[in-house]
Design a protein around this motif. Structure first.
Motif, PDB file in Angstrom:
ATOM      1  N   LEU A  52       0.824  -1.215   0.000  1.00 23.08           N
ATOM      2  CA  LEU A  52       0.000   0.000   0.000  1.00 23.08           C
ATOM      3  C   LEU A  52       0.857   1.262   0.000  1.00 23.08           C
ATOM      4  N   GLN A  53       1.929   1.246   0.780  1.00 26.03           N
ATOM      5  CA  GLN A  53       2.789   2.433   0.870  1.00 26.03           C
ATOM      6  C   GLN A  53       3.464   2.711  -0.466  1.00 26.03           C
ATOM      7  N   CYS A  55       2.446   1.736  -3.451  1.00 24.38           N
ATOM      8  CA  CYS A  55       1.401   2.140  -4.404  1.00 24.38           C
ATOM      9  C   CYS A  55       1.156   3.644  -4.316  1.00 24.38           C
ATOM     10  N   ASP A  56       1.027   4.149  -3.094  1.00 28.83           N
ATOM     11  CA  ASP A  56       0.713   5.572  -2.895  1.00 28.83           C
ATOM     12  C   ASP A  56       1.920   6.467  -3.134  1.00 28.83           C
ATOM     13  N   ASP A  57       3.077   6.063  -2.645  1.00 30.38           N
ATOM     14  CA  ASP A  57       4.252   6.924  -2.701  1.00 30.38           C
ATOM     15  C   ASP A  57       4.907   6.970  -4.087  1.00 30.38           C
ATOM     16  N   PHE A  60       1.232   6.677  -7.910  1.00 33.15           N
ATOM     17  CA  PHE A  60       0.031   7.513  -8.074  1.00 33.15           C
ATOM     18  C   PHE A  60      -1.271   6.824  -7.650  1.00 33.15           C
ATOM     19  N   TYR A  61      -1.187   5.807  -6.797  1.00 36.49           N
ATOM     20  CA  TYR A  61      -2.393   4.999  -6.550  1.00 36.49           C
ATOM     21  C   TYR A  61      -3.522   5.812  -5.921  1.00 36.49           C
ATOM     22  N   GLU A  62      -3.164   6.737  -5.041  1.00 32.18           N
ATOM     23  CA  GLU A  62      -4.192   7.550  -4.399  1.00 32.18           C
ATOM     24  C   GLU A  62      -4.947   8.386  -5.436  1.00 32.18           C
ATOM     25  N   GLN A  63      -4.252   8.808  -6.479  1.00 28.97           N
ATOM     26  CA  GLN A  63      -4.873   9.615  -7.525  1.00 28.97           C
ATOM     27  C   GLN A  63      -5.692   8.787  -8.510  1.00 28.97           C
ATOM     28  N   GLU A  65      -6.755   5.422  -8.156  1.00 24.01           N
ATOM     29  CA  GLU A  65      -7.396   4.213  -7.623  1.00 24.01           C
ATOM     30  C   GLU A  65      -8.757   3.963  -8.265  1.00 24.01           C
ATOM     31  N   LYS A  90       1.103  16.726  -9.262  1.00 25.25           N
ATOM     32  CA  LYS A  90       0.267  17.102  -8.124  1.00 25.25           C
ATOM     33  C   LYS A  90      -0.634  18.303  -8.433  1.00 25.25           C
ATOM     34  N   ARG A 109       0.557   9.277 -16.420  1.00 26.17           N
ATOM     35  CA  ARG A 109       0.845   8.530 -15.191  1.00 26.17           C
ATOM     36  C   ARG A 109       1.179   7.077 -15.522  1.00 26.17           C
TER      37      ARG A 109
END
Length: 294
Positions: A52-53, A55-57, A60-63, A65, A90, A109
């Motif tokens: 998870l970390q 993916c996000d860091d 771009f997973y948070e953007q 998903e 960003k 991305r």
């Protein structure tokens, strides 16, 4: 020169890698008390945290998903090739890609993700972090009796087609047997998971140089058949679930069901190219009569 292509269609979770069975204890339970269930749970939680970390860091997973796509090149047609070296991901106002502008931003991305995947984890993390990830991999591999490293080694064998090195020699892009039949071997990954976490799992579990990002998450077996459509292409699916089994049956492809139980030969370590060759022969006939290598 004749050419036969063998496509090995691999389910990811609980076949090439173990994670869910660590978290819910089913892997340890298959050993009837020999394995420490709690240790498996702790290992699974550590893997979840890193997946998870990363993916996000890094991806771009948070953007993105909510913009899950079936494979990383699905948005290539929207990519105009812009230089992204000074692009501000960003502040570009990206939102779910309902219009061509946002589809282009998603394509950017995806291009960055593909490049990071090709470069590998060593280009994302320092030596200290790599040591942490290597230690987790080795501890998990030891706990699972070398399931991870055996699965990886088997993928390498499939690409080389070296069931019996005395019968064939390596050639560019495949194997050539004594009758000058060129054998091409391809590993393809299928998973019900989301695209980005699946790519991150490939990196963390050391599968990235054996599964290219082009061959990632193809949910529909029909897509795979269309992609490798040729009368000399042979398919074999390997997985642990009913979904892959039913899909393979619908396509009339051989299917090998992976089994966690230590007594099974359809597991890692245990599965061999000779066994896979047997499944190929059931569906496609005797390979010896067709100048096959097995």
């Amino acid at each position: 020169m004749n050419q036969i292509t063998k496509v090995y269609i691999w389910d990811m979770d609980e076949t090439l890698i173990l994670l869910k069975s660590l978290l819910n204890g089913t892997y340890a339970e298959a050993f009837t008390g020999i394995k420490d269930v709690q240790k498996g749970l702790e290992l699974g939680k550590m893997w979840e945290k890193h997946i998870l970390q990363i993916c996000d860091d890094c991806f771009f997973y948070e953007q993105i998903e909510n913009c899950n796509k079936p494979f990383i090149e699905s948005m290539t047609k929207y990519d105009d090739g812009r230089d992204l070296s000074d692009y501000d991901f960003k502040q570009d106002g990206f939102s779910p890609p309902h219009d061509d502008l946002n589809k282009r931003k998603l394509a950017y991305r995806h291009r960055v993700i593909a490049n990071k995947y090709k470069q590998g984890l060593h280009n994302l993390f320092d030596k200290e972090m790599m040591a942490v990830l290597d230690a987790l991999y080795n501890t998990t591999d030891e706990y699972t009796d070398r399931w991870l490293s055996s699965a990886r080694a088997f993928l390498e064998q499939c690409l080389a087609g070296d069931e019996d090195p005395t019968l064939s020699q390596t050639a560019a892009g495949g194997i050539v047997n004594s009758n000058d039949t060129r054998i091409r071997h391809i590993n393809v990954l299928v998973t019900s998971g989301s695209l980005i976490p699946s790519l991150v799992k490939c990196l963390l579990f050391r599968l990235d140089n054996l599964i290219s990002y082009e061959n990632g998450k193809l949910q529909c077996f029909q897509w795979i058949k269309e992609r490798f459509n040729d009368q000399n292409v042979r398919f074999c699916a390997i997985g642990d679930g009913w979904e892959e089994c039913e899909a393979a049956q619908a396509m009339k492809w051989p299917f090998i069901k992976v089994d966690l139980r230590p007594s099974s030969s359809h597991r890692f370590p245990g599965l061999t190219l000779r066994t896979v060759g047997f499944y190929f022969s059931i569906v496609y006939g005797d390979p010896d009569s067709e100048n096959d290598e097995e």
